[in-house]
Design a protein around this motif. Structure first.
Motif, short mmCIF file in Angstrom:
data_model
loop_
_atom_site.label_atom_id
_atom_site.label_comp_id
_atom_site.label_asym_id
_atom_site.label_seq_id
_atom_site.Cartn_x
_atom_site.Cartn_y
_atom_site.Cartn_z
N ILE A 421 -55.62 45.80 -39.78
CA ILE A 421 -56.53 44.84 -39.91
C ILE A 421 -57.11 45.23 -41.26
O ILE A 421 -56.96 44.16 -41.94
N MET A 422 -58.20 45.70 -41.42
CA MET A 422 -59.02 46.01 -42.21
C MET A 422 -58.66 46.50 -43.39
O MET A 422 -58.43 45.85 -44.52
N PHE A 423 -57.30 46.92 -43.20
CA PHE A 423 -56.67 48.14 -44.28
C PHE A 423 -55.47 46.44 -45.46
O PHE A 423 -56.01 46.60 -46.55
N PHE A 424 -54.56 45.92 -44.15
CA PHE A 424 -54.67 45.01 -45.21
C PHE A 424 -55.03 43.20 -45.48
O PHE A 424 -54.56 42.54 -46.31
N ILE A 425 -56.07 43.45 -44.92
CA ILE A 425 -56.76 42.36 -45.64
C ILE A 425 -57.42 42.69 -47.05
O ILE A 425 -57.33 42.40 -48.07
N ILE A 426 -57.93 44.02 -47.02
CA ILE A 426 -57.26 44.14 -48.69
C ILE A 426 -56.75 44.48 -49.73
O ILE A 426 -56.63 44.13 -50.55
N PHE A 427 -55.27 45.06 -49.19
CA PHE A 427 -54.08 45.19 -49.68
C PHE A 427 -54.20 44.14 -49.77
O PHE A 427 -53.72 44.39 -51.61
N PHE A 428 -53.70 42.96 -48.95
CA PHE A 428 -53.37 41.66 -49.41
C PHE A 428 -54.19 41.38 -50.61
O PHE A 428 -53.79 40.02 -51.22
N ALA A 429 -55.57 41.16 -50.12
CA ALA A 429 -56.59 40.70 -51.12
C ALA A 429 -56.15 41.36 -52.67
O ALA A 429 -55.97 40.48 -53.72
N TYR A 430 -56.14 42.58 -52.66
CA TYR A 430 -55.82 42.99 -53.97
C TYR A 430 -54.01 42.44 -54.54
O TYR A 430 -53.67 42.18 -55.60
N ALA A 431 -53.57 42.43 -53.57
CA ALA A 431 -51.79 42.07 -53.66
C ALA A 431 -51.96 40.26 -54.94
O ALA A 431 -51.32 39.48 -56.01
N GLN A 432 -52.54 39.39 -54.25
CA GLN A 432 -53.42 38.63 -54.99
C GLN A 432 -53.67 38.20 -55.72
O GLN A 432 -53.68 37.59 -56.91
N PHE A 433 -54.58 38.91 -56.42
CA PHE A 433 -54.89 39.00 -57.37
C PHE A 433 -54.21 39.68 -58.03
O PHE A 433 -54.99 38.79 -59.84
N GLY A 434 -53.54 40.59 -57.75
CA GLY A 434 -52.56 41.44 -59.43
C GLY A 434 -51.38 40.95 -59.27
O GLY A 434 -50.96 39.98 -60.67
N TYR A 435 -51.67 39.20 -58.72
CA TYR A 435 -50.05 38.51 -58.77
C TYR A 435 -50.21 37.12 -59.41
O TYR A 435 -50.03 37.38 -60.78
N LEU A 436 -51.88 37.16 -59.06
CA LEU A 436 -52.40 35.92 -60.70
C LEU A 436 -52.52 36.25 -61.30
O LEU A 436 -52.86 35.77 -63.16
N VAL A 437 -53.07 37.48 -62.49
CA VAL A 437 -53.50 38.38 -62.96
C VAL A 437 -52.32 38.40 -63.91
O VAL A 437 -52.80 38.86 -65.02
N PHE A 438 -50.73 39.13 -63.41
CA PHE A 438 -50.40 39.73 -63.94
C PHE A 438 -48.84 39.45 -63.85
O PHE A 438 -48.49 39.46 -64.30
N GLY A 439 -49.24 38.60 -62.68
CA GLY A 439 -47.59 38.31 -62.89
C GLY A 439 -46.81 37.07 -63.72
O GLY A 439 -45.56 37.30 -63.75
N SER A 440 -47.59 36.38 -64.25
CA SER A 440 -46.76 36.16 -65.57
C SER A 440 -46.48 36.89 -66.52
O SER A 440 -45.19 36.57 -67.64
N GLN A 441 -46.85 38.18 -66.96
CA GLN A 441 -46.61 38.89 -68.47
C GLN A 441 -45.73 40.12 -67.76
O GLN A 441 -45.08 40.86 -68.39
N VAL A 442 -46.16 41.25 -66.27
CA VAL A 442 -45.99 41.98 -65.58
C VAL A 442 -44.31 41.86 -64.65
O VAL A 442 -44.70 40.86 -63.82
#
Length: 655
Positions: A421-442
């Motif tokens: 539970i703790m791992f996927f909270i942090i993991f999905f937080a980083y996934a959402q962060f990466g999608y919003l920041v790099f999604g339109s270019q990478v």
């Protein structure tokens, strides 16, 4: 003097006779149970061997090489000049026509030898790479969407009149267009059984505007040029499919090729391809008939297993569904039944459609439908063989090593769930962060699913830091460094620490418990020796004794007791335990001779013994209690010392 019951090993609670209750792991302690397990294991090994022969007989290395040949011909350009017109380089509608009129026709129509000598074609048929017969003709199909299927913001109504949305079934255009005099300008509905295509931008139906290429290369060029000049591809076109099939008689394989060009609403084009090499004509050689016998044997095994599981369900009822191994058995049976159903349907469909598909050489034979079911059968049989291998653990689960492994996983399950539970909270937080920041270019972050897979690849060491940094020079390095630090260095090492710590505890507990179970390898060795003696390949006097001695030693160790609070010291303690055991056995024999009814008392007392799992739990509780007592004793000593010091100081002050 300890009572006799305290010196005996903790007995394992046996299920009622005929109940078939699920025994706890590690409870195979009698020779009868081991013989039953060994018999089931041998039968299952025969079943697994039959399944392995069946699955490996379905595939061959020739399939890979045939796919590679077709991939190289149609997808990889052989020269720098062809790179501009290759399939991978398609980026617009103009590029599509350039590929269709050039490399596509060059690959489909082979009319010359390598020294430019003209080949004599039989029945105007083309042989790709001289070995692969082109079945019928190729087909090109497109799917369109209607105009005004999307919403335009009111400010832009004066600038824009047409609007073509992304493809979905409700927005599909089925009206005639263009010249309206041929089939390529009219919508054709496909069969309801034809599979849809799952592309990069959507799920496409099997109908559309389609036409077939003529048998000669020159006529095909003229037709493609005619369609290009009359705008067969429009702004509403969302996907174009190029389908054709070949057959190689040398290796008895069909190759079904599907080249797909998607035109998204953003403009441009995306390419994808599917090349399937399948063996639709299954029973040709003697080896194929041997595989057919393996298929029949597989079906018989499944019928036997279904009967066995049905009997278990009737006997155990709700208790049956409390075992994970029983759920695995049911899952294996369900997957096997699906595989048999797919195989029967594919065989019947091939026998019914093969002659019809090859009857007319001027039409496109839709072998993609048959290849789809063949690939589906291959996938389901792959899942079957996977679960079949996993089931082997059921028969070796009573081994000490396997018991330690399963005990470790079961004991740390709660900790792992909390960690997950703790791992996927942090993991999905980083996934959402990466999608919003790099999604339109990478590309690796272009969708949320891609972000998840990309982060798993980063954990495994497969990453491209330059693309992340180029997308955002400030947040890119921060994202990468913090993700590596928290997920890779902290969370993953915490996960390993949980498993390592639990395994150390389980291993320490197993060291305190003597080996109380017979080993299946000893029984297997004894059975082999008996079989060899019956075949007169071994001397019973010299070869049969070692196995018997090993079994006797295991049975003796199963009845020996061990005082946990007073560990044995050397050979003297072992001799004392042997003397105690012999005295107890003599007393028991005397009691049986005097009072035959004591057998009933033994059966009653046997049911009052604790199980192995309960004994391990009591052992851990005793160890924890001993630690608490030691801590309490140390605290009392410190209190006594402090009181003594207070008395001494008060005496000095009084003087």
């Amino acid at each position: 003097m300890e009572p006799p019951a305290a010196r005996q090993r903790p007995a394992v609670a046996q299920p009622p006779s005929g109940s078939g209750a699920v025994k706890p792991r590690g409870s195979c302690s009698t020779e009868l149970e081991l013989k039953t397990t060994l018999r089931e294991l041998v039968i299952y090994i025969v079943f697994l061997t039959d399944l392995c022969i069946l699955t490996f007989g379905m595939v061959s290395t020739d399939m890979y090489y045939l796919n590679k040949v077709m991939y190289h011909l149609f997808l990889e350009p052989s020269s720098p000049e062809e790179h501009r017109s290759g399939f991978r380089s398609i980026g617009s509608r103009a590029d599509f026509w350039r590929f269709a009129e050039g490399p596509l026709l060059d690959g489909l129509y082979w009319d010359k030898w390598y020294n430019n000598m003209t080949l004599t074609l039989q029945n105007n048929s083309s042989h790709i790479y001289y070995e692969n017969l082109l079945l019928g003709v190729a087909q090109i199909r497109q799917l369109k969407v209607r105009n005004n299927t999307c919403s335009i913001y009111p400010y832009f109504h004066t600038f824009l009149e047409d609007c073509y949305s992304e493809y979905h079934y409700r927005a599909e255009d089925r009206s005639d267009f263009g010249l309206r005099n041929e089939s390529e300008w009219k919508y054709t509905s496909a069969s309801s059984l034809s599979p849809w295509y799952w592309g990069s931008m959507g799920l496409y139906s099997s109908g559309g505007y389609m036409f077939t290429l003529p048998e000669s290369k020159q006529e095909s060029v003229e037709k493609l040029v005619f369609l290009r000049q009359n705008s067969w591809l429009t702004r509403g076109t969302r996907a174009v499919f190029i389908d054709f099939s070949t057959y190689n008689a040398n290796i008895n394989l069909f190759c079904i090729v599907k080249l797909v060009v998607e035109f998204p609403a953003t403009g441009g084009a995306l390419t994808s391809s599917h090349i399937y090499s399948v063996k639709l004509l299954r029973y040709v050689t003697y080896y194929d008939y041997f595989l057919a016998s393996c298929e029949i044997t597989f079906c018989l095994f499944i019928i036997i297993f279904i009967i066995q599981e049905a009997i278990k369900i009737v006997k155990l009822k709700k208790e049956y569904f409390r075992s994970a191994w029983n759920w695995l058995d049911l899952l294996l049976l369900v997957v096997s039944i699906l595989a048999i159903a797919f195989n029967i349907y594919r065989t019947v469909a091939v026998s019914l459609l093969m002659e019809e598909l090859l009857s007319d050489a001027h039409v496109y034979p839709d072998f993609y439908f048959l290849a789809f079911w063949q690939i589906l059968y291959n996938n389901i049989i792959a899942v079957t063989i996977f679960f079949a291998w996993i089931k082997i653990f059921k028969y070796v689960s009573f081994n000490k090593t396997m018991t330690q492994l399963s005990s470790t996983l079961s004991r740390c399950a709660k900790d792992i769930i909390g960690f997950a539970i703790m791992f996927f909270i942090i993991f999905f937080a980083y996934a959402q962060f990466g999608y919003l920041v790099f999604g339109s270019q990478v590309e690796e972050f272009s969708s949320f699913q891609n972000c998840i897979f990309t982060q798993f690849r980063i954990v495994l060491g497969d990453f491209n830091f330059e693309t992340i940094e180029a997308a955002n020079r400030v947040l890119g390095p921060i994202y990468f460094i913090t993700f590596i630090f928290f997920v890779f260095f902290i969370l993953l090492n915490m996960f390993l620490a949980i498993i390592n710590d639990t395994y150390s505890e389980v291993k320490a507990d197993f060291k305190l418990i003597p080996s109380q179970e017979l080993q299946i390898r000893d029984l297997f060795r004894q059975s082999c020796n008996k079989a060899l003696v019956k075949l007169k390949l071994k001397n019973p006097e010299t070869d049969a004794n070692p196995a018997d001695e090993s079994l006797e030693s295991k049975e003796l160790s199963a009845t020996k007791s061990k005082d946990i609070s007073k560990p044995s010291n050397g050979d003297s303690a072992n001799e004392k335990s042997h003397l105690r055991l012999s005295q107890l056995q003599k007393e028991k024999e005397q009691l049986h001779q005097k009072h035959p009814s004591t057998e009933e008392m033994d059966s009653v007392t046997a049911q009052s013994y604790v199980s192995t799992a309960e004994f391990q739990q009591l052992l851990r509780y005793t160890a924890e209690l001993q630690k608490e007592l030691n801590n309490t004793n140390a605290k009392l000593r410190r209190i006594m010392k402090s009181r003594q010091q207070l008395k001494e100081t008060s005496g000095k002050m009084a003087q």
